[in-house]
Design an enzyme around this catalytic site. Structure first.
Site, mmCIF file in Angstrom:
data_model
loop_
_atom_site.group_PDB
_atom_site.id
_atom_site.type_symbol
_atom_site.label_atom_id
_atom_site.label_comp_id
_atom_site.label_asym_id
_atom_site.label_seq_id
_atom_site.Cartn_x
_atom_site.Cartn_y
_atom_site.Cartn_z
ATOM 1 N N ARG A 90 -9.846 2.410 9.597
ATOM 2 C CA ARG A 90 -9.644 1.027 9.993
ATOM 3 C C ARG A 90 -10.871 0.471 10.692
ATOM 4 O O ARG A 90 -10.910 -0.726 10.998
ATOM 5 C CB ARG A 90 -8.442 0.922 10.922
ATOM 6 C CG ARG A 90 -7.112 0.734 10.204
ATOM 7 C CD ARG A 90 -6.099 0.379 11.250
ATOM 8 N NE ARG A 90 -4.889 -0.203 10.806
ATOM 9 C CZ ARG A 90 -3.736 0.462 10.688
ATOM 10 N NH1 ARG A 90 -3.691 1.754 10.858
ATOM 11 N NH2 ARG A 90 -2.638 -0.173 10.382
ATOM 12 N N ARG A 96 14.976 -5.845 12.181
ATOM 13 C CA ARG A 96 14.030 -5.973 13.293
ATOM 14 C C ARG A 96 13.874 -7.451 13.649
ATOM 15 O O ARG A 96 12.879 -8.091 13.322
ATOM 16 C CB ARG A 96 12.689 -5.341 12.907
ATOM 17 C CG ARG A 96 12.848 -3.857 12.786
ATOM 18 C CD ARG A 96 11.668 -3.037 12.336
ATOM 19 N NE ARG A 96 10.418 -3.699 12.082
ATOM 20 C CZ ARG A 96 9.436 -3.102 11.406
ATOM 21 N NH1 ARG A 96 9.576 -1.875 10.961
ATOM 22 N NH2 ARG A 96 8.307 -3.741 11.197
ATOM 23 N N LYS A 138 0.827 -1.220 0.000
ATOM 24 C CA LYS A 138 0.000 0.000 0.000
ATOM 25 C C LYS A 138 0.856 1.263 0.000
ATOM 26 O O LYS A 138 0.576 2.203 -0.734
ATOM 27 C CB LYS A 138 -0.913 0.056 1.240
ATOM 28 C CG LYS A 138 -1.863 -1.095 1.398
ATOM 29 C CD LYS A 138 -2.839 -0.836 2.544
ATOM 30 C CE LYS A 138 -2.170 -0.665 3.915
ATOM 31 N NZ LYS A 138 -1.518 -1.886 4.438
ATOM 32 N N ARG A 164 10.868 -7.848 5.145
ATOM 33 C CA ARG A 164 11.067 -6.439 5.503
ATOM 34 C C ARG A 164 11.724 -6.330 6.886
ATOM 35 O O ARG A 164 12.644 -5.541 7.081
ATOM 36 C CB ARG A 164 9.710 -5.726 5.506
ATOM 37 C CG ARG A 164 9.788 -4.230 5.509
ATOM 38 C CD ARG A 164 8.405 -3.583 5.660
ATOM 39 N NE ARG A 164 7.506 -3.830 4.552
ATOM 40 C CZ ARG A 164 6.219 -3.454 4.546
ATOM 41 N NH1 ARG A 164 5.695 -2.851 5.596
ATOM 42 N NH2 ARG A 164 5.456 -3.691 3.503
ATOM 43 N N ARG A 208 0.187 -9.665 14.565
ATOM 44 C CA ARG A 208 -0.083 -8.294 14.124
ATOM 45 C C ARG A 208 -1.043 -8.288 12.930
ATOM 46 O O ARG A 208 -1.938 -7.457 12.827
ATOM 47 C CB ARG A 208 1.229 -7.597 13.739
ATOM 48 C CG ARG A 208 1.064 -6.078 13.652
ATOM 49 C CD ARG A 208 2.333 -5.363 13.206
ATOM 50 N NE ARG A 208 3.512 -5.767 13.945
ATOM 51 C CZ ARG A 208 4.720 -5.878 13.401
ATOM 52 N NH1 ARG A 208 4.908 -5.623 12.125
ATOM 53 N NH2 ARG A 208 5.751 -6.239 14.130
HETATM 54 P P1 AMP Z 1 0.545 1.271 10.871
HETATM 55 O O1 AMP Z 1 1.894 1.763 10.480
HETATM 56 O O2 AMP Z 1 -0.508 1.642 9.867
HETATM 57 O O3 AMP Z 1 0.517 -0.186 11.204
HETATM 58 O O4 AMP Z 1 0.137 2.052 12.207
HETATM 59 C C1 AMP Z 1 0.934 1.974 13.371
HETATM 60 C C2 AMP Z 1 0.053 2.112 14.599
HETATM 61 O O5 AMP Z 1 -0.586 3.383 14.619
HETATM 62 C C3 AMP Z 1 -1.075 1.098 14.693
HETATM 63 O O6 AMP Z 1 -0.641 -0.090 15.286
HETATM 64 C C4 AMP Z 1 -2.072 1.830 15.567
HETATM 65 O O7 AMP Z 1 -1.689 1.776 16.930
HETATM 66 C C5 AMP Z 1 -1.909 3.270 15.111
HETATM 67 N N1 AMP Z 1 -2.853 3.602 14.012
HETATM 68 C C6 AMP Z 1 -2.539 3.913 12.731
HETATM 69 N N2 AMP Z 1 -3.642 4.158 12.011
HETATM 70 C C7 AMP Z 1 -4.691 4.010 12.846
HETATM 71 C C8 AMP Z 1 -6.103 4.113 12.714
HETATM 72 N N3 AMP Z 1 -6.678 4.422 11.528
HETATM 73 N N4 AMP Z 1 -6.869 3.885 13.805
HETATM 74 C C9 AMP Z 1 -6.322 3.585 14.986
HETATM 75 N N5 AMP Z 1 -5.005 3.444 15.184
HETATM 76 C C10 AMP Z 1 -4.187 3.660 14.134
#
Ligand code: AMP
Length: 192
Positions: free
Chosen positions: A90, A135, A15, A129, A146
């Site tokens: 989300r 990591r 994405k 990745r 996850r």
């Molecule tokens: P990501 O890089 O998209 O996996 O986002 C990292 C973290 O940010 C997630 O694990 C959530 O804790 C928080 N986060 C990102 N986008 C959202 C969202 N739309 N709603 C709630 N939490 C979010």
């Protein structure tokens, strides 16, 4: 007409890469809530302090906070011609709030790109990745967990399908092939 795009899909679907390509091509900002939150944590802001516990626990940040953050970001002038939104919405309440925010300026989503690939390939890509980024604590088990917590809820997909703006993107191919399909979809959306 602004080009207001949402990209949905599991981690590892590519994405972010495609969102960057769209952003460059169309000259519209790539907005990623996860990136915004990581930047806030790194900068030590008040927002960062509020979201960090949720991020550390691998949980979603509460909807009201995330919605407020997105509302503020979408009010910036660089979104006048559109945006590519990744990582948001989300949840169904987030999707409904996004529609309301856009309706306030007589806008609506142009298209929702739903990136689709098998869990196996997504997990393989995430593991690769993690290794590349050093990591080591991202084990297959952690990545699998996850993926489960971050799975796009079916009701969200249904919400956009019912609106007739959901388009599936076959994400199990090369970056170039996926982008070619994305461009076709965006041209069709822009012509509507
Ligand atoms: P990501 O890089 O998209 O996996 O986002 C990292 C973290 O940010 C997630 O694990 C959530 O804790 C928080 N986060 C990102 N986008 C959202 C969202 N739309 N709603 C709630 N939490 C979010």
């Amino acid at each position: 007409m602004p080009l207001d795009i949402v990209i949905l899909g599991p981690p590892g679907a590519g994405k972010g890469t495609q969102a960057e390509l769209i952003s460059e091509d169309a000259g519209i900002p790539h907005i990623n809530t996860g990136d915004m939150y990581r930047a806030a944590v790194a900068a030590g802001t008040e927002l960062g302090a509020r979201v960090k516990p949720f991020m550390d626990a691998g949980e979603l940040v509460p909807d009201d906070l995330t919605i407020a953050v997105v509302r503020e970001r979408l009010s910036q002038p660089d979104t006048a011609r559109g945006f590519v939104l990744e990582g948001f919405p989300r949840t169904l309440p987030q999707a409904e709030a996004l529609d309301e925010i856009l309706a306030e300026s007589d806008r609506e989503l142009s298209v929702v790109l739903h990136f689709q690939l098998s869990d196996e390939l997504a997990e393989q890509r995430l593991l690769k990745r993690a290794l590349e980024q050093g990591r080591e604590d991202d084990t297959p088990e952690i990545i699998h967990r996850r993926m489960e917590t971050m799975r796009i809820p079916e009701e969200l997909v249904e919400y956009y399908r019912a609106k007739g703006i959901l388009v599936g993107i076959h994400a199990e191919r090369t970056i170039e092939e996926v982008f070619a399909e994305v461009q076709q979809v965006l041209q069709a959306a822009a012509a509507r």
